[in-house]
Motif scaffolding. Structure first.
Motif, PDB file in Angstrom:
ATOM      1  N   GLU A   1      90.867  15.839  15.285  1.00 34.44           N
ATOM      2  CA  GLU A   1      89.627  15.941  15.471  1.00 34.44           C
ATOM      3  C   GLU A   1      89.217  17.798  15.078  1.00 34.44           C
ATOM      4  O   GLU A   1      89.307  18.423  15.720  1.00 34.44           O
ATOM      5  CB  GLU A   1      89.262  16.275  17.158  1.00 34.44           C
ATOM      6  N   THR A   2      88.772  17.802  13.109  1.00 39.90           N
ATOM      7  CA  THR A   2      89.438  19.144  12.838  1.00 39.90           C
ATOM      8  C   THR A   2      87.525  19.497  13.067  1.00 39.90           C
ATOM      9  O   THR A   2      86.613  18.952  13.282  1.00 39.90           O
ATOM     10  CB  THR A   2      89.362  18.805  11.098  1.00 39.90           C
ATOM     11  N   LEU A   3      87.066  20.604  12.841  1.00 40.75           N
ATOM     12  CA  LEU A   3      85.875  20.794  12.890  1.00 40.75           C
ATOM     13  C   LEU A   3      85.107  21.211  11.940  1.00 40.75           C
ATOM     14  O   LEU A   3      85.193  21.242  10.556  1.00 40.75           O
ATOM     15  CB  LEU A   3      86.109  22.964  12.522  1.00 40.75           C
ATOM     16  N   THR A   4      83.527  20.596  12.071  1.00 35.88           N
ATOM     17  CA  THR A   4      83.146  19.670  11.241  1.00 35.88           C
ATOM     18  C   THR A   4      81.460  20.413  11.087  1.00 35.88           C
ATOM     19  O   THR A   4      81.532  22.066  11.630  1.00 35.88           O
ATOM     20  CB  THR A   4      82.582  18.526  11.429  1.00 35.88           C
ATOM     21  N   VAL A   5      81.140  20.311  10.167  1.00 36.28           N
ATOM     22  CA  VAL A   5      79.503  21.202  10.246  1.00 36.28           C
ATOM     23  C   VAL A   5      78.766  20.862  10.925  1.00 36.28           C
ATOM     24  O   VAL A   5      77.978  21.829  11.999  1.00 36.28           O
ATOM     25  CB  VAL A   5      79.290  21.020   9.054  1.00 36.28           C
ATOM     26  N   GLN A   6      78.754  19.347  11.882  1.00 43.68           N
ATOM     27  CA  GLN A   6      78.122  19.284  13.172  1.00 43.68           C
ATOM     28  C   GLN A   6      78.335  20.251  14.532  1.00 43.68           C
ATOM     29  O   GLN A   6      77.824  20.442  14.990  1.00 43.68           O
ATOM     30  CB  GLN A   6      78.106  17.629  12.884  1.00 43.68           C
ATOM     31  N   ASP A   7      79.757  20.859  14.382  1.00 45.21           N
ATOM     32  CA  ASP A   7      80.666  21.253  15.158  1.00 45.21           C
ATOM     33  C   ASP A   7      80.042  22.639  15.586  1.00 45.21           C
ATOM     34  O   ASP A   7      80.032  23.068  16.623  1.00 45.21           O
ATOM     35  CB  ASP A   7      82.461  20.999  15.158  1.00 45.21           C
ATOM     36  N   SER A   8      79.838  22.602  14.374  1.00 45.77           N
ATOM     37  CA  SER A   8      79.422  24.379  13.931  1.00 45.77           C
ATOM     38  C   SER A   8      78.446  25.231  14.418  1.00 45.77           C
ATOM     39  O   SER A   8      76.934  24.607  14.252  1.00 45.77           O
ATOM     40  CB  SER A   8      80.633  25.058  12.777  1.00 45.77           C
ATOM     41  N   VAL A   9      77.738  26.910  15.164  1.00 44.33           N
ATOM     42  CA  VAL A   9      77.179  27.126  14.823  1.00 44.33           C
ATOM     43  C   VAL A   9      77.375  28.549  13.428  1.00 44.33           C
ATOM     44  O   VAL A   9      78.191  28.631  13.458  1.00 44.33           O
ATOM     45  CB  VAL A   9      76.912  27.705  16.438  1.00 44.33           C
ATOM     46  N   GLU A  10      75.902  28.851  13.911  1.00 45.22           N
ATOM     47  CA  GLU A  10      75.249  30.008  12.753  1.00 45.22           C
ATOM     48  C   GLU A  10      76.361  31.134  13.587  1.00 45.22           C
ATOM     49  O   GLU A  10      75.726  32.143  14.643  1.00 45.22           O
ATOM     50  CB  GLU A  10      74.293  30.484  12.646  1.00 45.22           C
ATOM     51  N   LEU A  11      77.610  31.768  12.809  1.00 47.58           N
ATOM     52  CA  LEU A  11      77.985  32.863  13.436  1.00 47.58           C
ATOM     53  C   LEU A  11      77.938  34.448  12.736  1.00 47.58           C
ATOM     54  O   LEU A  11      77.729  35.431  13.487  1.00 47.58           O
ATOM     55  CB  LEU A  11      79.974  32.843  13.077  1.00 47.58           C
ATOM     56  N   ALA A  12      76.935  34.307  11.430  1.00 44.34           N
ATOM     57  CA  ALA A  12      77.268  35.220  10.707  1.00 44.34           C
ATOM     58  C   ALA A  12      76.447  35.378   9.454  1.00 44.34           C
ATOM     59  O   ALA A  12      75.863  33.685   9.039  1.00 44.34           O
ATOM     60  CB  ALA A  12      78.701  36.120  10.706  1.00 44.34           C
ATOM     61  N   VAL A  13      75.583  36.612   9.252  1.00 44.55           N
ATOM     62  CA  VAL A  13      74.755  35.922   8.377  1.00 44.55           C
ATOM     63  C   VAL A  13      75.122  36.990   6.908  1.00 44.55           C
ATOM     64  O   VAL A  13      75.013  38.416   7.675  1.00 44.55           O
ATOM     65  CB  VAL A  13      73.224  35.952   7.928  1.00 44.55           C
ATOM     66  N   VAL A  14      74.751  37.219   5.857  1.00 49.55           N
ATOM     67  CA  VAL A  14      74.322  38.050   5.322  1.00 49.55           C
ATOM     68  C   VAL A  14      72.650  38.025   4.355  1.00 49.55           C
ATOM     69  O   VAL A  14      72.008  37.236   4.107  1.00 49.55           O
ATOM     70  CB  VAL A  14      74.750  37.613   3.571  1.00 49.55           C
ATOM     71  N   GLU A  15      72.316  40.025   4.997  1.00 45.14           N
ATOM     72  CA  GLU A  15      70.815  39.779   4.707  1.00 45.14           C
ATOM     73  C   GLU A  15      70.635  40.868   3.643  1.00 45.14           C
ATOM     74  O   GLU A  15      71.638  42.056   3.277  1.00 45.14           O
ATOM     75  CB  GLU A  15      70.434  41.082   5.638  1.00 45.14           C
ATOM     76  N   ARG A  16      69.976  40.857   3.038  1.00 41.92           N
ATOM     77  CA  ARG A  16      69.517  41.486   1.814  1.00 41.92           C
ATOM     78  C   ARG A  16      68.080  41.185   1.145  1.00 41.92           C
ATOM     79  O   ARG A  16      67.148  40.259   0.958  1.00 41.92           O
ATOM     80  CB  ARG A  16      70.323  40.905  -0.111  1.00 41.92           C
TER      81      ARG A  16
ATOM     82  N   LEU B   1      83.383  49.217   9.042  1.00 43.27           N
ATOM     83  CA  LEU B   1      83.964  47.989   8.220  1.00 43.27           C
ATOM     84  C   LEU B   1      83.593  48.032   6.826  1.00 43.27           C
ATOM     85  O   LEU B   1      81.888  48.712   6.870  1.00 43.27           O
ATOM     86  CB  LEU B   1      83.682  46.687   9.254  1.00 43.27           C
ATOM     87  N   PRO B   2      83.628  47.217   5.514  1.00 45.74           N
ATOM     88  CA  PRO B   2      82.976  47.097   4.577  1.00 45.74           C
ATOM     89  C   PRO B   2      81.846  46.084   4.589  1.00 45.74           C
ATOM     90  O   PRO B   2      81.619  45.137   3.961  1.00 45.74           O
ATOM     91  CB  PRO B   2      84.002  46.649   3.566  1.00 45.74           C
ATOM     92  N   LEU B   3      80.396  45.956   5.416  1.00 50.18           N
ATOM     93  CA  LEU B   3      79.878  45.333   5.444  1.00 50.18           C
ATOM     94  C   LEU B   3      78.518  45.544   4.986  1.00 50.18           C
ATOM     95  O   LEU B   3      77.800  44.496   4.324  1.00 50.18           O
ATOM     96  CB  LEU B   3      79.682  44.957   6.937  1.00 50.18           C
ATOM     97  N   ALA B   4      78.537  46.386   4.304  1.00 50.53           N
ATOM     98  CA  ALA B   4      77.330  46.972   3.619  1.00 50.53           C
ATOM     99  C   ALA B   4      76.766  45.492   2.018  1.00 50.53           C
ATOM    100  O   ALA B   4      77.666  45.287   1.450  1.00 50.53           O
ATOM    101  CB  ALA B   4      77.589  48.043   2.964  1.00 50.53           C
ATOM    102  N   VAL B   5      75.657  45.353   2.182  1.00 55.50           N
ATOM    103  CA  VAL B   5      75.630  44.150   0.735  1.00 55.50           C
ATOM    104  C   VAL B   5      74.649  45.753  -0.612  1.00 55.50           C
ATOM    105  O   VAL B   5      73.701  46.377   0.563  1.00 55.50           O
ATOM    106  CB  VAL B   5      74.169  43.602   1.028  1.00 55.50           C
ATOM    107  N   LEU B   6      75.312  45.461  -1.375  1.00 56.47           N
ATOM    108  CA  LEU B   6      74.615  46.696  -2.340  1.00 56.47           C
ATOM    109  C   LEU B   6      73.335  46.391  -3.168  1.00 56.47           C
ATOM    110  O   LEU B   6      73.889  45.644  -3.988  1.00 56.47           O
ATOM    111  CB  LEU B   6      75.523  47.075  -2.835  1.00 56.47           C
TER     112      LEU B   6
END
Length: 331
Positions: free
Chosen positions: A3-18, A311-316
Motif C-alpha cells: 500500500e503505497t501513497l497514491t493521488v487519492q490518498d493525498s492532500v494539498e500540502l503546498a502551492v506555488v503562487e505567481r 528559505l528560497p521560496l520566492a517566485v521571481l
C-alpha cells in the motif's frame, strides 16, 4: 500488493503562487505527533508506505553507534548528514575514516561532485575530479565502516542487505518504528533503504529527537548525543544556506530532509512531523513541516514566518519577487 501513497490518498500540502495565480500544487501526506508521541494530526494517508530516503539516516546512524562506532561532535553529526560536499565536510569525513584505519577507497558510495556550487566551481578551476568523499552520503558510509571496524564485521560488502551491519541496522529501525520492514530497496548511495509508513517514521524520529544522553538505555543515550551534535553543528547536516541547516540554526529543530520530497522535523519541545510530497519535489518540504509544527504548538508562528523569509521560496518574474511557495489548503 504494497500500500503505497497514491493521488487519492493525498492532500494539498503546498502551492506555488505567481502574481496571485496558483501555478502549481504539491500533494502528499503528513503526520504530526505531540511531545508525548501521540498522533495529533493526519493529512492524507499517513499509513501508506513510503521510502524515507535520507530521512532514514538518523536511524541508520543510531544503529551504527549501537554497533560500536565511536563518534563525537562534528563527526557524529556528519554520520546522519546529506552534506553539500564542501571542503570542511570532506575534511571531517576523511578524519572519520582515518580514525578507523580506513581511507576514501573503502567508501562504497559513488563518486560525486559537491552540490555546493562554490566548492564545485573551485574544484573545476583546479581540474579536480568527482570523489566519493564529496558524495552527500559519505558521512553515513564512513559511520557504517567505523561500525564494521569496531564490531569486527568485514568491510567488504558492507552495503549488501545480508551483511551483518545491514541486518543490525534493519533490526534497530524496526525497534524504533514499531514496524516490520515491508520492502527493501537500494538508495542512491547504494545502501539499503526500507519501506515504512509515515506514522512509523514519525514515531522513530520522535524517539530519536526526544532521547536523553542521560537515559539508562544505550540506544537512547546515543540518539540523544546524535541530536545534540547536529543542533550544535548545523552546518554538517546539509550546508551553508541550505534548508536543513537554516531550519536548525533559526528554530533549534532537528530536521532531516530526504530525496523525493520526504522531511522529518522535531521541535525543541518534542512535537514531531513527517511528510512526503507525492511528486518528489522538496522545495516546500521545510516550510510545510515547520508550519505543521507551529500549528501543533511546537514552534511560534513568528519564528516560522521568519524562517520562510530565509528559505528560497520566492517566485521571481523579471528578477523581482512576484509570488511565493507556501503551505497549501490541505494543512
Amino acid at each position: 500488493m504494497l500500500e503505497t501513497l497514491t493521488v487519492q490518498d493525498s492532500v494539498e500540502l503546498a502551492v506555488v503562487e505567481r502574481s496571485g495565480f496558483i501555478e502549481s500544487r504539491h500533494a502528499g501526506a503528513a503526520v504530526v505527533l505531540s511531545p508525548e508521541g501521540e498522533v495529533v494530526a493526519r493529512h492524507g494517508n499517513a499509513e501508506a508506505l513510503i521510502l524515507p530516503r535520507s530521512s532514514l539516516k538518523p536511524l541508520q546512524a543510531v544503529a551504527c553507534l549501537t554497533a560500536g562506532a565511536v563518534l563525537e561532535g562534528e563527526q557524529l553529526a556528519l554520520s546522519t548528514a546529506s552534506h553539500s560536499g564542501t571542503d570542511r565536510h570532506a575534511e571531517v569525513v576523511r578524519e572519520m575514516l582515518t580514525a578507523g584505519g580506513l581511507n576514501e577507497d573503502d567508501l562504497a558510495c559513488p563518486p560525486a561532485w559537491p552540490s555546493d556550487s562554490a566548492t564545485r566551481d573551485e574544484m573545476v578551476r583546479e581540474h579536480g575530479q568527482e570523489a566519493r568523499v564529496r558524495m552527500n552520503c559519505s558521512g553515513k558510509h564512513a559511520a557504517m565502516l567505523r561500525a564494521c571496524i569496531a564490531t569486527g564485521w568485514p568491510v567488504e560488502g558492507y552495503l549488501e542487505p545480508t551483511h551483518p551491519l545491514q541486518a543490525h541496522i534493519r533490526d534497530v529501525i524496526e525497534r524504533l518504528t514499531g514496524e516490520k520492514m515491508a520492502h527493501t530497496a537500494i538508495d542512491g548511495c547504494g545502501a539499503p533503504v526500507y519501506a515504512l509508513s509515515l506514522t512509523g517514521l514519525a514515531r522513530a524520529i520522535h524517539r530519536v529527537g526526544t532521547a536523553s544522553e542521560r537515559s539508562p538505555f544505550a540506544l537512547h543515550r546515543v540518539a540523544g548525543a546524535l541530536v545534540k551534535a547536529v543542533r550544535e553543528n548545523p552546518w554538517t547536516i546539509d550546508g551553508p544556506g541550505r534548508p536543513d541547516t537554516i531550519a536548525i540554526e533559526r528554530l533549534g529543530v532537528f530536521a532531516k530532509g530526504g530525496a523525493e520530497g520526504v522531511m522529518v522535523m522535531v521541535a525543541p519541545n518534542g512535537t514531531t512531523v513527517a511528510l512526503k510530497m507525492l511528486d518528489g519535489g522538496a522545495r516546500a518540504s521545510t516550510i510545510v513541516a515547520a508550519t505543521l509544527l507551529a500549528r501543533a504548538g511546537g514552534l511560534s508562528e513568528a519564528d516560522v514566518a521568519a524562517l520562510a523569509e530565509a528559505l528560497p521560496l520566492a517566485v521571481l518574474g523579471g528578477g523581482s519577487r512576484v509570488g511565493v511557495v507556501r503551505p497549501g489548503a490541505g494543512i
